[in-house]
Design an enzyme around this catalytic site. Structure first.
Site, PDB file in Angstrom:
ATOM      1  N   LYS A  77      -9.622 -33.428 -24.391  1.00  0.00           N
ATOM      2  CA  LYS A  77      -8.210 -32.688 -24.617  1.00  0.00           C
ATOM      3  C   LYS A  77      -7.229 -33.862 -23.936  1.00  0.00           C
ATOM      4  CE  LYS A  77      -4.431 -30.427 -24.971  1.00  0.00           C
ATOM      5  NZ  LYS A  77      -3.934 -29.942 -26.227  1.00  0.00           N
TER       6      LYS A  77
ATOM      7  N   LYS B 281       1.393 -34.688 -17.716  1.00  0.00           N
ATOM      8  CA  LYS B 281       0.134 -34.380 -16.766  1.00  0.00           C
ATOM      9  C   LYS B 281      -0.956 -34.674 -17.689  1.00  0.00           C
ATOM     10  CE  LYS B 281      -1.019 -30.287 -17.653  1.00  0.00           C
ATOM     11  NZ  LYS B 281      -1.891 -29.655 -18.698  1.00  0.00           N
TER      12      LYS B 281
HETATM   13  P1  NDP Z   1       4.184 -22.748 -19.692  1.00  0.00           P
HETATM   14  O1  NDP Z   1       5.037 -23.623 -18.865  1.00  0.00           O
HETATM   15  O2  NDP Z   1       5.082 -22.211 -20.831  1.00  0.00           O
HETATM   16  O3  NDP Z   1       3.371 -21.331 -19.010  1.00  0.00           O
HETATM   17  C1  NDP Z   1       2.745 -21.898 -17.637  1.00  0.00           C
HETATM   18  C2  NDP Z   1       2.020 -20.609 -17.183  1.00  0.00           C
HETATM   19  O4  NDP Z   1       1.218 -20.805 -16.211  1.00  0.00           O
HETATM   20  C3  NDP Z   1       3.009 -19.438 -16.972  1.00  0.00           C
HETATM   21  O5  NDP Z   1       2.401 -18.191 -17.310  1.00  0.00           O
HETATM   22  C4  NDP Z   1       3.367 -19.545 -15.507  1.00  0.00           C
HETATM   23  O6  NDP Z   1       3.382 -18.369 -14.938  1.00  0.00           O
HETATM   24  C5  NDP Z   1       1.733 -20.050 -14.972  1.00  0.00           C
HETATM   25  N1  NDP Z   1       1.438 -20.620 -13.893  1.00  0.00           N
HETATM   26  C6  NDP Z   1       1.863 -22.018 -13.623  1.00  0.00           C
HETATM   27  N2  NDP Z   1       1.507 -22.137 -12.291  1.00  0.00           N
HETATM   28  C7  NDP Z   1       0.919 -21.135 -11.753  1.00  0.00           C
HETATM   29  C8  NDP Z   1       0.702 -20.847 -10.305  1.00  0.00           C
HETATM   30  N3  NDP Z   1       0.627 -21.756  -9.681  1.00  0.00           N
HETATM   31  N4  NDP Z   1       0.150 -19.733 -10.366  1.00  0.00           N
HETATM   32  C9  NDP Z   1       0.151 -18.652 -11.282  1.00  0.00           C
HETATM   33  N5  NDP Z   1       0.594 -18.825 -12.375  1.00  0.00           N
HETATM   34  C10 NDP Z   1       1.037 -20.064 -12.704  1.00  0.00           C
HETATM   35  O7  NDP Z   1       2.840 -23.569 -20.127  1.00  0.00           O
HETATM   36  P2  NDP Z   1       2.078 -23.486 -21.741  1.00  0.00           P
HETATM   37  O8  NDP Z   1       1.766 -22.071 -21.890  1.00  0.00           O
HETATM   38  O9  NDP Z   1       2.812 -24.150 -22.635  1.00  0.00           O
HETATM   39  O10 NDP Z   1       0.853 -24.270 -21.355  1.00  0.00           O
HETATM   40  C11 NDP Z   1      -0.297 -23.609 -20.758  1.00  0.00           C
HETATM   41  C12 NDP Z   1      -1.360 -24.739 -20.693  1.00  0.00           C
HETATM   42  O11 NDP Z   1      -1.592 -24.811 -21.947  1.00  0.00           O
HETATM   43  C13 NDP Z   1      -1.153 -26.059 -19.963  1.00  0.00           C
HETATM   44  O12 NDP Z   1      -2.292 -26.422 -19.446  1.00  0.00           O
HETATM   45  C14 NDP Z   1      -0.699 -26.688 -21.262  1.00  0.00           C
HETATM   46  O13 NDP Z   1      -0.851 -28.384 -21.172  1.00  0.00           O
HETATM   47  C15 NDP Z   1      -1.812 -26.244 -22.416  1.00  0.00           C
HETATM   48  N6  NDP Z   1      -1.205 -26.293 -23.714  1.00  0.00           N
HETATM   49  C16 NDP Z   1      -0.016 -25.964 -24.298  1.00  0.00           C
HETATM   50  C17 NDP Z   1       0.393 -26.007 -25.559  1.00  0.00           C
HETATM   51  C18 NDP Z   1       1.930 -25.408 -26.080  1.00  0.00           C
HETATM   52  O14 NDP Z   1       1.894 -25.790 -27.078  1.00  0.00           O
HETATM   53  N7  NDP Z   1       2.548 -24.995 -25.168  1.00  0.00           N
HETATM   54  C19 NDP Z   1      -0.588 -26.681 -26.603  1.00  0.00           C
HETATM   55  C20 NDP Z   1      -1.672 -26.596 -26.163  1.00  0.00           C
HETATM   56  C21 NDP Z   1      -2.210 -26.927 -24.696  1.00  0.00           C
HETATM   57  P3  NDP Z   1       5.239 -18.223 -14.886  1.00  0.00           P
HETATM   58  O15 NDP Z   1       5.367 -17.531 -16.173  1.00  0.00           O
HETATM   59  O16 NDP Z   1       5.405 -17.398 -13.443  1.00  0.00           O
HETATM   60  O17 NDP Z   1       5.993 -19.168 -14.597  1.00  0.00           O
END
Ligand code: NDP
Length: 294
Positions: free
Chosen positions: A170, A239
């Site tokens: 990835k 990241k």
């Molecule tokens: P977002 O920033 O939209 O959401 C992040 C999520 O992680 C939220 O639910 C957030 O909670 C939670 N979170 C972050 N830090 C913590 C913590 N310390 N403790 C608990 N919960 C935490 O990210 P995405 O959904 O876009 O991405 C999630 C993963 O998927 C990442 O690793 C990203 O690289 C990967 N990804 C994303 C894609 C995309 O198109 N968006 C495509 C492919 C992979 P809260 O709601 O409270 O902030």
């Protein structure tokens, strides 16, 4: 049927969890910002748990989809590790780093919980449509056990190797994504200044050897339209590219372009802010050049 807990209802986690619920798996969800979990439970058959530990207590499969592996670590230490039942599997869909995933797998293994890293590709739309590519690291038997859950949101499911192999593939994919966005941006800004319309240029490039997902999809849908929807944060691409550069360093592979991808993402994220979408990086090239892709 496997019972599932889903932790992390962010931009991509939400539609993935929705697919799991729609496939009929008994589902408990948790999100750090609890309003997101309660809203999700209102819209689906899922139950919202008050704590992450409570969410995973009964789960055969706990899915995490958080920003980074460090966040997964934090959630595990905050009650999930001790609440997971013996024989359960942690399916980590975070785009994580291999070294942290290996440490987590070891710790879980001591409690008879298995670990599969399973980052995804295909964006929010792919998650909504259930057509994500899922790259997996771990024991083949562990992957087979959780495969029905992955099949609810993934179309191409690939076993890449031992724990961390999914994360590594990835990260490299993401470094390539960053490089193609940046390279296509440079090309189209220069051509626009020269007087060649970006639409015409893309028509040629997309029938030629310079084409990529950036040129075929991201630029036509997001840059030419100036829509720049916020679906995947630039900070997350940064990241990913940093993980890729670290893997290359660990393996003693000179990788100047991978490092450059990470550094350009950092530069652009500092310019545009934490909430900027990854494709908005093109705006930095445009600002430097004093011209838009048009
Ligand atoms: P977002 O920033 O939209 O959401 C992040 C999520 O992680 C939220 O639910 C957030 O909670 C939670 N979170 C972050 N830090 C913590 C913590 N310390 N403790 C608990 N919960 C935490 O990210 P995405 O959904 O876009 O991405 C999630 C993963 O998927 C990442 O690793 C990203 O690289 C990967 N990804 C994303 C894609 C995309 O198109 N968006 C495509 C492919 C992979 P809260 O709601 O409270 O902030």
């Amino acid at each position: 049927m496997l019972s599932v807990a889903f932790l992390g209802l962010g931009a991509i986690g939400r539609p993935m969890a929705r697919r799991i619920a729609a496939a009929g798996f008994p589902l408990t969800v948790w999100n750090r910002t609890s309003a997101r979990a309660t809203a999700f439970a209102r819209e689906t058959s899922a139950v919202a748990a008050r704590t992450a530990g409570e969410a995973v207590e009964e789960a055969d499969v706990a899915v995490t989809c958080l920003s980074t592996s460090a966040d997964v670590r934090q959630v595990l230490d905050g009650g999930v590790l001790e609440s997971l039942k013996r024989g359960a599997t942690l399916l980590d869909c975070t785009s994580g780093d291999p070294a942290t995933s290996r440490r987590i797998a070891e710790q879980l293994g001591a409690r008879r919980v298995s670990f599969v890293d399973a980052p995804v590709s295909g964006g929010v739309r792919g998650a909504e449509d259930g057509t994500l590519t899922v790259m997996c690291g771990g024991e083949a038997a562990d992957l087979e056990r959780v495969r029905p859950v992955i099949e609810s949101f993934g179309k191409k499911i690939v076993h890449c190797g031992p724990v961390g192999a999914g994360d590594a593939v990835k990260a490299m994919n993401q470094a390539l994504l960053a490089l193609t966005i940046w390279g296509t941006g440079e090309a189209l800004v220069a051509l626009s200044k020269l007087g060649v319309s970006a639409r015409v240029a893309l028509d040629v490039i997309n029938a030629s050897s310079g084409r990529s997902n950036a040129s075929m999809n991201l630029f036509p849908e997001r840059v030419l339209t100036r829509a720049f929807p916020r679906t995947f944060r630039l900070a997350l691409l940064e990241k990913d590219a940093r993980i890729a550069a670290q893997i290359a360093r660990d393996e003693r592979v000179p990788a100047p372009l991978t490092q450059l991808a990470a550094d350009l993402c950092t530069l652009a994220r500092k310019e545009l802010g934490e909430e900027a979408d990854h494709v908005e990086a093109v705006k930095v090239i445009e600002a430097w050049a004093g011209a838009e892709v048009r």
